[in-house]
Design a protein around this motif. Structure first.
Motif, PDB file in Angstrom:
ATOM      1  N   PHE A  54      32.515  29.471  13.000  1.00 25.99           N
ATOM      2  CA  PHE A  54      34.005  28.906  13.403  1.00 25.99           C
ATOM      3  C   PHE A  54      34.698  28.196  12.246  1.00 25.99           C
ATOM      4  CE2 PHE A  54      36.796  25.502  15.005  1.00 25.99           C
ATOM      5  CZ  PHE A  54      37.537  26.319  15.892  1.00 25.99           C
ATOM      6  N   SER A  55      34.073  27.453  11.688  1.00 32.23           N
ATOM      7  CA  SER A  55      34.931  26.860  10.351  1.00 32.23           C
ATOM      8  C   SER A  55      35.233  27.775   9.625  1.00 32.23           C
ATOM      9  CB  SER A  55      33.875  25.769   9.740  1.00 32.23           C
ATOM     10  OG  SER A  55      33.405  24.670  10.615  1.00 32.23           O
ATOM     11  N   LYS A  56      34.558  29.012   9.024  1.00 32.43           N
ATOM     12  CA  LYS A  56      34.892  29.985   8.027  1.00 32.43           C
ATOM     13  C   LYS A  56      35.761  30.776   8.741  1.00 32.43           C
ATOM     14  CE  LYS A  56      30.336  30.443   5.929  1.00 32.43           C
ATOM     15  NZ  LYS A  56      29.207  31.512   5.706  1.00 32.43           N
ATOM     16  N   ARG A  57      35.874  31.052   9.992  1.00 38.36           N
ATOM     17  CA  ARG A  57      37.093  31.955  10.874  1.00 38.36           C
ATOM     18  C   ARG A  57      38.344  31.167  10.652  1.00 38.36           C
ATOM     19  NH1 ARG A  57      36.445  32.593  15.918  1.00 38.36           N
ATOM     20  NH2 ARG A  57      38.117  34.086  16.041  1.00 38.36           N
ATOM     21  N   ARG A  58      38.351  29.802  10.996  1.00 43.13           N
ATOM     22  CA  ARG A  58      39.557  28.891  11.155  1.00 43.13           C
ATOM     23  C   ARG A  58      40.194  28.823   9.718  1.00 43.13           C
ATOM     24  NH1 ARG A  58      38.984  23.197  13.453  1.00 43.13           N
ATOM     25  NH2 ARG A  58      37.375  23.056  11.630  1.00 43.13           N
ATOM     26  N   LYS A  59      39.188  28.689   8.495  1.00 45.16           N
ATOM     27  CA  LYS A  59      39.585  28.457   7.187  1.00 45.16           C
ATOM     28  C   LYS A  59      40.399  29.983   6.727  1.00 45.16           C
ATOM     29  CE  LYS A  59      37.956  27.364   2.482  1.00 45.16           C
ATOM     30  NZ  LYS A  59      36.848  26.923   1.836  1.00 45.16           N
ATOM     31  N   ALA A  60      39.632  30.955   7.022  1.00 39.67           N
ATOM     32  CA  ALA A  60      40.384  32.323   7.006  1.00 39.67           C
ATOM     33  C   ALA A  60      41.653  32.484   7.500  1.00 39.67           C
ATOM     34  CB  ALA A  60      39.342  33.514   7.036  1.00 39.67           C
ATOM     35  N   THR A  98      37.195  32.287  19.932  1.00 46.03           N
ATOM     36  CA  THR A  98      38.672  31.201  20.008  1.00 46.03           C
ATOM     37  C   THR A  98      39.224  31.646  18.840  1.00 46.03           C
ATOM     38  OG1 THR A  98      37.195  29.591  21.139  1.00 46.03           O
ATOM     39  CG2 THR A  98      39.123  28.979  19.864  1.00 46.03           C
ATOM     40  N   THR A  99      40.670  31.575  19.400  1.00 42.34           N
ATOM     41  CA  THR A  99      41.909  31.663  18.261  1.00 42.34           C
ATOM     42  C   THR A  99      42.605  30.336  18.276  1.00 42.34           C
ATOM     43  OG1 THR A  99      42.928  33.260  19.598  1.00 42.34           O
ATOM     44  CG2 THR A  99      41.621  34.093  17.995  1.00 42.34           C
ATOM     45  N   HIS A 100      42.699  29.752  19.090  1.00 41.23           N
ATOM     46  CA  HIS A 100      43.220  28.386  19.261  1.00 41.23           C
ATOM     47  C   HIS A 100      42.494  27.344  18.731  1.00 41.23           C
ATOM     48  CE1 HIS A 100      46.003  30.266  22.506  1.00 41.23           C
ATOM     49  NE2 HIS A 100      44.881  30.670  23.223  1.00 41.23           N
ATOM     50  N   PHE A 160      43.908  30.229   8.609  1.00 43.44           N
ATOM     51  CA  PHE A 160      45.029  29.354   7.845  1.00 43.44           C
ATOM     52  C   PHE A 160      45.084  29.927   6.460  1.00 43.44           C
ATOM     53  CE2 PHE A 160      43.758  26.528  11.338  1.00 43.44           C
ATOM     54  CZ  PHE A 160      45.026  26.239  11.780  1.00 43.44           C
ATOM     55  N   ALA A 161      44.238  30.514   5.846  1.00 44.02           N
ATOM     56  CA  ALA A 161      44.457  30.886   4.409  1.00 44.02           C
ATOM     57  C   ALA A 161      45.293  31.956   4.589  1.00 44.02           C
ATOM     58  CB  ALA A 161      43.094  31.197   3.831  1.00 44.02           C
ATOM     59  N   GLY A 162      45.281  33.070   5.719  1.00 46.93           N
ATOM     60  CA  GLY A 162      46.083  34.106   5.753  1.00 46.93           C
ATOM     61  C   GLY A 162      47.435  33.688   6.400  1.00 46.93           C
ATOM     62  N   LEU A 163      47.650  32.619   6.980  1.00 45.48           N
ATOM     63  CA  LEU A 163      48.806  31.840   7.804  1.00 45.48           C
ATOM     64  C   LEU A 163      49.569  31.386   6.614  1.00 45.48           C
ATOM     65  CD1 LEU A 163      50.462  31.697  10.365  1.00 45.48           C
ATOM     66  CD2 LEU A 163      49.233  29.464  10.517  1.00 45.48           C
ATOM     67  N   ALA A 197      58.465  30.104   8.363  1.00 44.11           N
ATOM     68  CA  ALA A 197      57.580  29.654   7.001  1.00 44.11           C
ATOM     69  C   ALA A 197      57.024  28.341   7.711  1.00 44.11           C
ATOM     70  CB  ALA A 197      58.816  29.335   6.088  1.00 44.11           C
ATOM     71  N   ASP A 198      56.574  27.477   6.533  1.00 45.69           N
ATOM     72  CA  ASP A 198      55.792  26.226   6.546  1.00 45.69           C
ATOM     73  C   ASP A 198      56.930  25.383   7.215  1.00 45.69           C
ATOM     74  OD1 ASP A 198      56.722  24.367   3.994  1.00 45.69           O
ATOM     75  OD2 ASP A 198      56.689  26.678   3.680  1.00 45.69           O
ATOM     76  N   ARG A 199      56.625  24.160   7.809  1.00 40.47           N
ATOM     77  CA  ARG A 199      57.669  23.429   8.542  1.00 40.47           C
ATOM     78  C   ARG A 199      58.663  22.849   7.647  1.00 40.47           C
ATOM     79  NH1 ARG A 199      57.645  20.888  13.616  1.00 40.47           N
ATOM     80  NH2 ARG A 199      58.971  19.139  13.600  1.00 40.47           N
ATOM     81  N   ALA A 200      57.986  22.230   6.499  1.00 41.61           N
ATOM     82  CA  ALA A 200      59.090  21.576   5.358  1.00 41.61           C
ATOM     83  C   ALA A 200      60.048  22.643   4.838  1.00 41.61           C
ATOM     84  CB  ALA A 200      58.127  21.147   4.163  1.00 41.61           C
ATOM     85  N   SER A 201      59.313  23.747   4.523  1.00 41.46           N
ATOM     86  CA  SER A 201      60.501  25.017   3.973  1.00 41.46           C
ATOM     87  C   SER A 201      61.317  25.362   5.035  1.00 41.46           C
ATOM     88  CB  SER A 201      59.749  26.080   3.279  1.00 41.46           C
ATOM     89  OG  SER A 201      58.801  25.688   2.110  1.00 41.46           O
ATOM     90  N   GLU A 202      61.028  25.347   6.138  1.00 41.78           N
ATOM     91  CA  GLU A 202      61.767  25.949   7.167  1.00 41.78           C
ATOM     92  C   GLU A 202      62.973  25.033   7.665  1.00 41.78           C
ATOM     93  OE1 GLU A 202      62.403  28.852  10.566  1.00 41.78           O
ATOM     94  OE2 GLU A 202      61.171  28.793   8.993  1.00 41.78           O
ATOM     95  N   ASP A 203      62.473  23.876   7.828  1.00 42.07           N
ATOM     96  CA  ASP A 203      63.609  22.842   7.946  1.00 42.07           C
ATOM     97  C   ASP A 203      64.752  22.634   6.820  1.00 42.07           C
ATOM     98  OD1 ASP A 203      62.232  22.235  10.243  1.00 42.07           O
ATOM     99  OD2 ASP A 203      61.227  20.287   9.577  1.00 42.07           O
ATOM    100  N   LYS A 204      64.146  22.605   5.597  1.00 37.88           N
ATOM    101  CA  LYS A 204      65.208  22.814   4.388  1.00 37.88           C
ATOM    102  C   LYS A 204      65.957  24.078   4.529  1.00 37.88           C
ATOM    103  CE  LYS A 204      62.321  19.820   1.474  1.00 37.88           C
ATOM    104  NZ  LYS A 204      61.558  20.040   0.214  1.00 37.88           N
ATOM    105  N   LEU A 205      65.655  25.166   4.656  1.00 33.37           N
ATOM    106  CA  LEU A 205      66.222  26.528   4.459  1.00 33.37           C
ATOM    107  C   LEU A 205      66.952  26.683   5.637  1.00 33.37           C
ATOM    108  CD1 LEU A 205      63.066  28.985   3.489  1.00 33.37           C
ATOM    109  CD2 LEU A 205      65.106  28.468   2.276  1.00 33.37           C
ATOM    110  N   TRP A 206      66.887  26.265   6.974  1.00 32.95           N
ATOM    111  CA  TRP A 206      67.506  26.071   7.815  1.00 32.95           C
ATOM    112  C   TRP A 206      68.831  25.469   7.581  1.00 32.95           C
ATOM    113  CZ3 TRP A 206      69.395  29.052  11.507  1.00 32.95           C
ATOM    114  CH2 TRP A 206      70.163  28.456  12.607  1.00 32.95           C
TER     115      TRP A 206
END
Length: 410
Positions: free
Chosen positions: A181-187, A139-141, A189-192, A239-248
Motif C-alpha cells: 500500500f505504501s509503495k502504491r501510494r508513493k507511486a 484502495t485509491t482513496h 503521488f509521485a505521478g500526481l 496544479a499544486d495548491r500554492a501554484s494554483e492560487d498564485k496563478l489564478w
C-alpha cells in the motif's frame, strides 16, 4: 496407653497414626497428658483437611489452571504422606486422587479451550490480514486507506495471539500488504506531482497570454480570447495548491484590468446613447398603439416601414436596455409578418382552387352515397342503409366546413 480410631500415644509418649499401610510414628509428647497429645495432632490433621477443602473449592469454582492445581495436589500429597498428624489420612489421599482426576479433566478442557482460542485468534487475524491485502490492492482513496491500514495494525495488536508459526506467517502477509500500500501510494503521488507540474506549466502559458491581453482596446475579439483562455484553464486540471492560487490571482488580475477598462468605456458610451433610448421608447410606444389597430396587412406593412426607418435613424441603444427594446420592436414586426402570411393564404388563387376542388369532391361523394342509400332501402338491406347514412352524415359535415372556408376566401 491412650488410643484413638486413627492413632495412639504409647506409654513413653510416642504418637502413632494408623493408615492402610500400618502404623507410623508422627511425633513425641512429653509435656502433658496423652489426650492433649492426640488433640494436638488431630488439629494438625484438621489443618490438612482445611487445605484439601480449599483446593477442592478453588478447582470447583474458579478458573485455576490444571498445572497449578496439580502442583498444589502434589504438595498436599507429600504433606499428607509425611504429615505429623492423627486422622483419616487415607481419606485425604483419596480426596486428593479425585482432585487429581478433576485436574486432568481440566487440563484437557483448558487445552481444548486454548486450541479454540488460538483458532479464533487465527480467524480474527486472517480477517484483518485479508482486509489489509484488499486495501493494499484496491484502495485509491489514499487518506482513508492509510487511516484504515493503521486501524488494522491496531486491531492486530489488540487481537489474541495464535500459535507461533501462524502468527509469523500472518504477520509476514500483513507487513507485505502494508508495504505494498505504501509503495502504491508513493507511486501515485509521485505521478500526481509530475502531472501537477505539467498543469502548472500550461497554466503559466495561459496566464502569460492573459497578461499580454490585459491592455488591449480591441474589446470584442479580446473578450472572446479571454473566454477561450478561461475554457482552457478549466480543462487543464489543477496544479499544486500554492501554484494554483498564485496563478489564478494573476489570471484574474489580468482579466479584471481588461474588463474594468472595457466597462468604463462602455459606460461612457451608454451614457451618450441614453438620448437614443428615449427616442426609441417613444417610437415603440407609438408603433405598439397604432399598428395592431390596422386591419389591412398591406397598410400595416407600409406603416411599419415608416417606424423601421425612424427606428434605424434613432441610432444605437445602450447595452442595459438594448435587448428589451429591440425585442419589443421585433415582436411588432413578427405580428405584421404573420398577418401578411394569413392574408396571402386566404387570397391565394392556388389555395382557393384547392378549396373549390375539395367542395366538388365532397359534393360528388355525397351524391354517390345518396344513390347507395336509396338502393339499400329499396332492397331492404338495413345494414348497408345504416352504413350509407353514417357516411353521408360525416361527409355533409365536412362539406359544410369546406364551403365555409371557400366563402372566406371570396
Amino acid at each position: 496407653m491412650t488410643t484413638d480410631p486413627w492413632g495412639r500415644v504409647d506409654d513413653d509418649g510416642t504418637v502413632y497414626v494408623r493408615t492402610s499401610e500400618g502404623e507410623r510414628v508422627v511425633g513425641s509428647w512429653q509435656a502433658g497428658e496423652p489426650e492433649e497429645a492426640l488433640a494436638f495432632f488431630r488439629r494438625k490433621y484438621d489443618a490438612l483437611v482445611t487445605e484439601v477443602e480449599l483446593l477442592e473449592k478453588r478447582l470447583r469454582s474458579t478458573d485455576l489452571s490444571a498445572s497449578s492445581a496439580m502442583s498444589s495436589i502434589d504438595k498436599l500429597r507429600t504433606a499428607v504422606r509425611e504429615a505429623g498428624a492423627v486422622g483419616d489420612l487415607d481419606s485425604l489421599m483419596a480426596r486428593l486422587d479425585v482432585l487429581a482426576d478433576r485436574a486432568e479433566e481440566r487440563k484437557v478442557e483448558q487445552k481444548q479451550a486454548q486450541e479454540n482460542a488460538r483458532e479464533q485468534a487465527r480467524e480474527t487475524k486472517e480477517r484483518i490480514v485479508a482486509e489489509a491485502e484488499r486495501v493494499a490492492v484496491e484502495t485509491t482513496h489514499w487518506k482513508s486507506g492509510g487511516e484504515r491500514m493503521l486501524q488494522l495494525i491496531e486491531e492486530w495488536k489488540k487481537a489474541p495471539r495464535a500459535d507461533r508459526p501462524t502468527e509469523q506467517a500472518l504477520w509476514k502477509r500483513m507487513s507485505a500488504a502494508r508495504n505494498s500500500f505504501s509503495k502504491r501510494r508513493k507511486a501515485y503521488f509521485a505521478g500526481l506531482d509530475q502531472e501537477r507540474e505539467e498543469v502548472r506549466a500550461v497554466k503559466e502559458r495561459i496566464v502569460a497570454e492573459a497578461e499580454a491581453l490585459s491592455g488591449s482596446e480591441d474589446w470584442g475579439p479580446t473578450a472572446r480570447a479571454y473566454r477561450d483562455l478561461m475554457q482552457q484553464w478549466k480543462r487543464t486540471g489543477r496544479a499544486d495548491r500554492a501554484s494554483e492560487d498564485k496563478l489564478w490571482a494573476r489570471f484574474k488580475a489580468a482579466q479584471d484590468r481588461f474588463f474594468d477598462a472595457r466597462n468604463a468605456v462602455f459606460a461612457e458610451r451608454d451614457a451618450e446613447l441614453r438620448v437614443n433610448a428615449e427616442a426609441k421608447e417613444k417610437i415603440l410606444a407609438e408603433a405598439q398603439a397604432e399598428i395592431p389597430a390596422i386591419s389591412d396587412p398591406r397598410r400595416a406593412r407600409a406603416r411599419l416601414r415608416d417606424y423601421q426607418e425612424a427606428w434605424e435613424a434613432a441610432g444605437e441603444l445602450p447595452r442595459d436596455v438594448r435587448d428589451q427594446l429591440e425585442g419589443a420592436f421585433r415582436r411588432i414586426e413578427d405580428d405584421v409578418r404573420r398577418a401578411e402570411d394569413a392574408e396571402w393564404k386566404r387570397t391565394s388563387p392556388e389555395a382557393r382552387a384547392r378549396a373549390k376542388d375539395t367542395v366538388d369532391q365532397l359534393a360528388s361523394a355525397i351524391s354517390g352515397l345518396e344513390a347507395k342509400l336509396e338502393k339499400a332501402r329499396a332492397a331492404g338491406d338495413t345494414k348497408r342503409a345504416k352504413e350509407a347514412e353514417e357516411a353521408l352524415d360525416a361527409r355533409r359535415a365536412w362539406l359544410a366546413e369546406a364551403e365555409k372556408a371557400l366563402d372566406e376566401m371570396s
